[in-house]
Design a protein around this motif. Structure first.
Motif, PDB file in Angstrom:
ATOM      1  N   ARG A  47      36.525  77.174  49.217  1.00 36.58           N
ATOM      2  CA  ARG A  47      35.323  77.174  50.520  1.00 36.58           C
ATOM      3  C   ARG A  47      34.770  75.985  50.911  1.00 36.58           C
ATOM      4  O   ARG A  47      34.885  75.419  52.017  1.00 36.58           O
ATOM      5  N   ASP A  48      34.370  75.279  49.903  1.00 36.42           N
ATOM      6  CA  ASP A  48      33.278  74.032  50.187  1.00 36.42           C
ATOM      7  C   ASP A  48      33.888  72.609  50.456  1.00 36.42           C
ATOM      8  O   ASP A  48      33.742  72.015  51.224  1.00 36.42           O
ATOM      9  N   ASP A  49      35.052  72.527  49.494  1.00 37.64           N
ATOM     10  CA  ASP A  49      35.433  71.137  49.292  1.00 37.64           C
ATOM     11  C   ASP A  49      36.938  71.264  50.365  1.00 37.64           C
ATOM     12  O   ASP A  49      37.105  70.147  51.029  1.00 37.64           O
ATOM     13  N   TYR A  50      37.665  72.161  49.976  1.00 40.20           N
ATOM     14  CA  TYR A  50      39.190  72.178  50.589  1.00 40.20           C
ATOM     15  C   TYR A  50      38.955  72.915  51.978  1.00 40.20           C
ATOM     16  O   TYR A  50      39.928  72.659  52.729  1.00 40.20           O
ATOM     17  N   GLU A  51      38.060  73.720  52.244  1.00 33.80           N
ATOM     18  CA  GLU A  51      37.799  74.286  53.483  1.00 33.80           C
ATOM     19  C   GLU A  51      38.932  75.076  53.869  1.00 33.80           C
ATOM     20  O   GLU A  51      39.426  74.926  55.232  1.00 33.80           O
ATOM     21  N   SER A  72      48.461  74.686  61.414  1.00 36.67           N
ATOM     22  CA  SER A  72      48.061  73.315  61.428  1.00 36.67           C
ATOM     23  C   SER A  72      47.488  72.814  60.344  1.00 36.67           C
ATOM     24  O   SER A  72      47.529  71.284  59.963  1.00 36.67           O
ATOM     25  N   GLU A  73      46.277  73.593  59.463  1.00 28.56           N
ATOM     26  CA  GLU A  73      45.739  72.925  58.581  1.00 28.56           C
ATOM     27  C   GLU A  73      46.460  72.704  57.375  1.00 28.56           C
ATOM     28  O   GLU A  73      46.104  71.577  56.810  1.00 28.56           O
ATOM     29  N   TYR A  74      47.434  73.345  56.914  1.00 23.35           N
ATOM     30  CA  TYR A  74      48.287  73.209  55.775  1.00 23.35           C
ATOM     31  C   TYR A  74      48.765  71.920  55.628  1.00 23.35           C
ATOM     32  O   TYR A  74      48.585  71.225  54.466  1.00 23.35           O
ATOM     33  N   PRO A  75      49.581  71.507  56.689  1.00 20.12           N
ATOM     34  CA  PRO A  75      50.155  70.095  56.803  1.00 20.12           C
ATOM     35  C   PRO A  75      48.934  69.056  56.706  1.00 20.12           C
ATOM     36  O   PRO A  75      49.353  67.907  56.291  1.00 20.12           O
ATOM     37  N   THR A  76      48.158  69.299  57.407  1.00 16.77           N
ATOM     38  CA  THR A  76      46.993  68.293  57.314  1.00 16.77           C
ATOM     39  C   THR A  76      46.619  68.111  56.093  1.00 16.77           C
ATOM     40  O   THR A  76      46.255  66.945  55.501  1.00 16.77           O
ATOM     41  N   ARG A  77      46.258  69.138  55.317  1.00 20.83           N
ATOM     42  CA  ARG A  77      45.812  69.142  53.957  1.00 20.83           C
ATOM     43  C   ARG A  77      46.735  68.107  53.081  1.00 20.83           C
ATOM     44  O   ARG A  77      46.260  67.437  52.307  1.00 20.83           O
ATOM     45  N   GLU A  90      35.077  63.558  53.979  1.00 20.66           N
ATOM     46  CA  GLU A  90      36.047  64.738  53.735  1.00 20.66           C
ATOM     47  C   GLU A  90      37.111  64.459  52.865  1.00 20.66           C
ATOM     48  O   GLU A  90      37.445  65.375  52.209  1.00 20.66           O
ATOM     49  N   MET A  91      37.570  63.450  52.794  1.00 15.39           N
ATOM     50  CA  MET A  91      38.691  63.187  52.238  1.00 15.39           C
ATOM     51  C   MET A  91      38.206  63.054  50.715  1.00 15.39           C
ATOM     52  O   MET A  91      38.912  63.832  49.688  1.00 15.39           O
ATOM     53  N   PHE A  92      37.121  62.864  50.347  1.00 13.41           N
ATOM     54  CA  PHE A  92      36.564  62.765  48.832  1.00 13.41           C
ATOM     55  C   PHE A  92      36.406  64.192  48.485  1.00 13.41           C
ATOM     56  O   PHE A  92      36.934  64.503  47.379  1.00 13.41           O
ATOM     57  N   ARG A  93      35.753  65.251  49.482  1.00 15.08           N
ATOM     58  CA  ARG A  93      35.780  66.490  49.030  1.00 15.08           C
ATOM     59  C   ARG A  93      37.227  66.897  48.720  1.00 15.08           C
ATOM     60  O   ARG A  93      37.287  67.809  47.759  1.00 15.08           O
ATOM     61  N   ARG A  94      38.119  66.833  49.575  1.00 13.87           N
ATOM     62  CA  ARG A  94      39.448  67.419  49.372  1.00 13.87           C
ATOM     63  C   ARG A  94      40.019  67.059  48.168  1.00 13.87           C
ATOM     64  O   ARG A  94      40.745  67.519  47.644  1.00 13.87           O
ATOM     65  N   GLY A 122      45.322  80.386  52.391  1.00  8.70           N
ATOM     66  CA  GLY A 122      43.832  80.687  52.882  1.00  8.70           C
ATOM     67  C   GLY A 122      43.756  81.030  54.426  1.00  8.70           C
ATOM     68  O   GLY A 122      44.792  81.364  54.992  1.00  8.70           O
ATOM     69  N   PHE A 123      42.489  80.950  54.905  1.00  8.24           N
ATOM     70  CA  PHE A 123      42.255  81.417  56.303  1.00  8.24           C
ATOM     71  C   PHE A 123      42.398  82.691  56.577  1.00  8.24           C
ATOM     72  O   PHE A 123      43.129  83.033  57.879  1.00  8.24           O
ATOM     73  N   GLY A 124      42.550  83.637  55.757  1.00  2.00           N
ATOM     74  CA  GLY A 124      42.807  84.971  55.666  1.00  2.00           C
ATOM     75  C   GLY A 124      43.620  85.330  54.337  1.00  2.00           C
ATOM     76  O   GLY A 124      43.703  84.845  53.705  1.00  2.00           O
ATOM     77  N   GLY A 125      44.226  86.711  54.603  1.00  2.00           N
ATOM     78  CA  GLY A 125      45.075  87.027  53.519  1.00  2.00           C
ATOM     79  C   GLY A 125      44.405  87.711  52.562  1.00  2.00           C
ATOM     80  O   GLY A 125      43.398  88.513  53.012  1.00  2.00           O
ATOM     81  N   CYS A 126      44.627  87.486  51.318  1.00  2.00           N
ATOM     82  CA  CYS A 126      44.207  88.182  50.234  1.00  2.00           C
ATOM     83  C   CYS A 126      43.064  87.609  49.226  1.00  2.00           C
ATOM     84  O   CYS A 126      43.141  86.187  49.169  1.00  2.00           O
ATOM     85  N   THR A 127      42.496  88.283  48.400  1.00  2.00           N
ATOM     86  CA  THR A 127      41.681  87.879  47.340  1.00  2.00           C
ATOM     87  C   THR A 127      42.289  88.421  46.021  1.00  2.00           C
ATOM     88  O   THR A 127      42.948  89.506  46.046  1.00  2.00           O
ATOM     89  N   VAL A 128      41.981  87.898  45.021  1.00  2.00           N
ATOM     90  CA  VAL A 128      42.533  88.450  43.667  1.00  2.00           C
ATOM     91  C   VAL A 128      41.600  88.566  42.748  1.00  2.00           C
ATOM     92  O   VAL A 128      40.562  87.607  42.739  1.00  2.00           O
ATOM     93  N   THR A 129      41.108  89.593  42.002  1.00  2.00           N
ATOM     94  CA  THR A 129      40.069  89.846  41.194  1.00  2.00           C
ATOM     95  C   THR A 129      40.647  90.267  39.735  1.00  2.00           C
ATOM     96  O   THR A 129      41.496  91.265  39.675  1.00  2.00           O
ATOM     97  N   LEU A 130      40.032  89.638  38.724  1.00  2.00           N
ATOM     98  CA  LEU A 130      40.217  90.118  37.455  1.00  2.00           C
ATOM     99  C   LEU A 130      39.260  91.135  37.024  1.00  2.00           C
ATOM    100  O   LEU A 130      38.131  90.414  37.113  1.00  2.00           O
ATOM    101  N   LEU A 131      39.516  92.272  36.494  1.00  2.00           N
ATOM    102  CA  LEU A 131      38.408  93.182  36.021  1.00  2.00           C
ATOM    103  C   LEU A 131      38.929  94.222  35.285  1.00  2.00           C
ATOM    104  O   LEU A 131      39.995  94.362  34.848  1.00  2.00           O
TER     105      LEU A 131
END
Ligand code: GAF
Length: 392
Positions: A310-314, A229-234, A268-272, A344-353
């Motif tokens: 995390r903070d703006d697009y949530e 639901s969140e993807y189409p909303t964004r 909210e829209m400002f942050r998006r 988002g909402f789960g899944g993976c992270t990516v790290t460069l190291l």
């Protein structure tokens, strides 16, 4: 320890054996297509912005043969929704159950050429539902498979293929995705990330050939139900904001535009919008940083991207935030940057190291993450090739 990734050759062998067992003959056609990890540039593709993914060594494989029966018969060996075997008429392609087969049907429905009915077996090493494009890899593998049965036109381009696979996802999976996942699954190149301009639909190859630096994909193994639901909303919020700015897309908006319109939009829209505008800029800068071997800047941009998601697009979640935080605790040991990747909402992270830090980082993140009751899986991923036919 990092998870061993099964080779495409092994997957093809498994699929061929399963095909013979089920259909009593050998397959004649095969194809494979990779999943992807996005290094930076999240939720920017449907805003005509930049994304910067690479193709993964994990692939989806499909083997099969054309038939004259008029009925397609398809089996999957990958853990998916039941049933794992299904049949459908080749001339009546409609979404339905099982869901996993909608990607196969959806692509078959988009092929411009006349395709015959077919029997097929699918398998994959791409983690399902892990935010690394298992669905795009199935779509692109299916397209590459059907091309060999007369499915594509003579003047077919790679972009046609990408757009057809995207349309399949829109129409048969109900997911209004951008073009990133299908693009990189088609056009990925070993040893390179690809800076994709989603407006011009062109990709710039950026070499990632320094053996002392690696990409670590960490699967949180959680998937929160919000994704659908969140993807189409964004996406809708972005389109509304672009309209408010009088622009074709948020790609054309600047931070100054955003400030100027601040009083006309809710907080909210400002942050998006702030996420999208700053992320497009970060992605462009990150590609240049990587080209210059400036891993420090690249890593800082990754972390800024995560914080913005995390903070703006949530679209992050507790588990992804933890994985990023735990990885960044080892910055002094050689972690350049880390962020959530994909929708988002789960899944993976990516790290460069640094390659030399991989074992220590995995051990540290695994221990801290498991203390919170979850188990992560780790994949060291060299940038890999896009889809290809497989000769049997
Ligand atoms: C999903 C979508 F399919 C992509 O098109 C993209 O929007 C991504 O989420 C977020 O960057 O993978």
């Amino acid at each position: 320890m990092s998870t061993t990734i099964r080779s495409a050759e092994d997957l093809v062998k498994d699929a061929c054996a399963a095909f013979e067992k089920r259909f009593g003959e050998k397959p004649s056609v095969a194809a494979k297509a990779p999943g992807r990890v996005n290094l930076i540039g999240e939720h920017t593709d449907y805003n005509a912005g930049f994304v910067f993914p690479m193709a993964l060594p994990m692939v989806t494989v499909i083997v099969g043969r054309p038939t004259a029966s008029g009925t397609c018969r398809v089996e999957t060996l990958a853990a998916a929704d039941d049933p794992l075997y299904t049949e459908f008429p080749s001339k009546k392609l409609e979404p339905g159950k099982p869901k996993w087969c909608n990607y196969v049907k959806g692509v078959a429905a988009q092929m411009p050429g006349n395709i015959p009915s077919f029997d097929a077996v699918v398998t994959t090493s791409v983690p399902l539902g892990g935010g690394v494009s298992s669905s795009a890899s199935l779509e692109v593998a299916t397209h590459t498979f059907l091309e060999q049965m007369g499915g594509a036109g003579e003047n077919d381009t790679e972009v046609d293929k990408i757009l057809r696979c995207q349309k399949a996802e829109h129409e048969f999976a109900g997911m209004p995705c951008g073009i990133m996942d299908q693009f990189i699954s088609v056009k990925g190149k070993a040893g390179h990330a690809v800076l994709i301009d989603c407006r011009s639909q062109e990709g710039r190859l950026v070499p990632m050939s320094d053996p002392s630096v690696v990409v670590l994909v960490t699967n949180s193994n959680v998937k929160h139900e919000l994704t659908g639901s969140e993807y189409p909303t964004r996406r809708r919020q972005c389109e509304e904001a672009a309209k408010l700015f009088g622009k074709e897309s948020l790609r054309d908006a600047s931070e100054a535009d955003l400030e100027a319109k601040k009083s006309e939009m809710n907080e909210e829209m400002f942050r998006r919008v702030r996420h999208v505008i700053t992320e497009i800029k970060r992605t462009d800068e990150a590609a240049t940083a990587l080209e210059n071997g400036d891993y420090k800047t690249f890593g800082n941009l990754m972390v800024a991207s995560h914080n913005s998601l995390r903070d703006d697009y949530e679209v992050s979640c507790k588990e992804l935030d933890q994985l990023v935080e735990f990885a960044m605790e080892l910055q002094s040991e050689g972690v350049f940057g880390s962020r959530m990747t994909g929708g988002g909402f789960g899944g993976c992270t990516v790290t460069l190291l640094k390659a030399s830090a991989v074992d220590k980082v995995i051990e540290h993140v695994a221990a801290k993450y498991s203390a919170s009751g979850n188990k992560a899986t780790f994949f060291v991923c060299p940038p890999s090739d896009g889809a290809t036919k497989v000769r049997l």
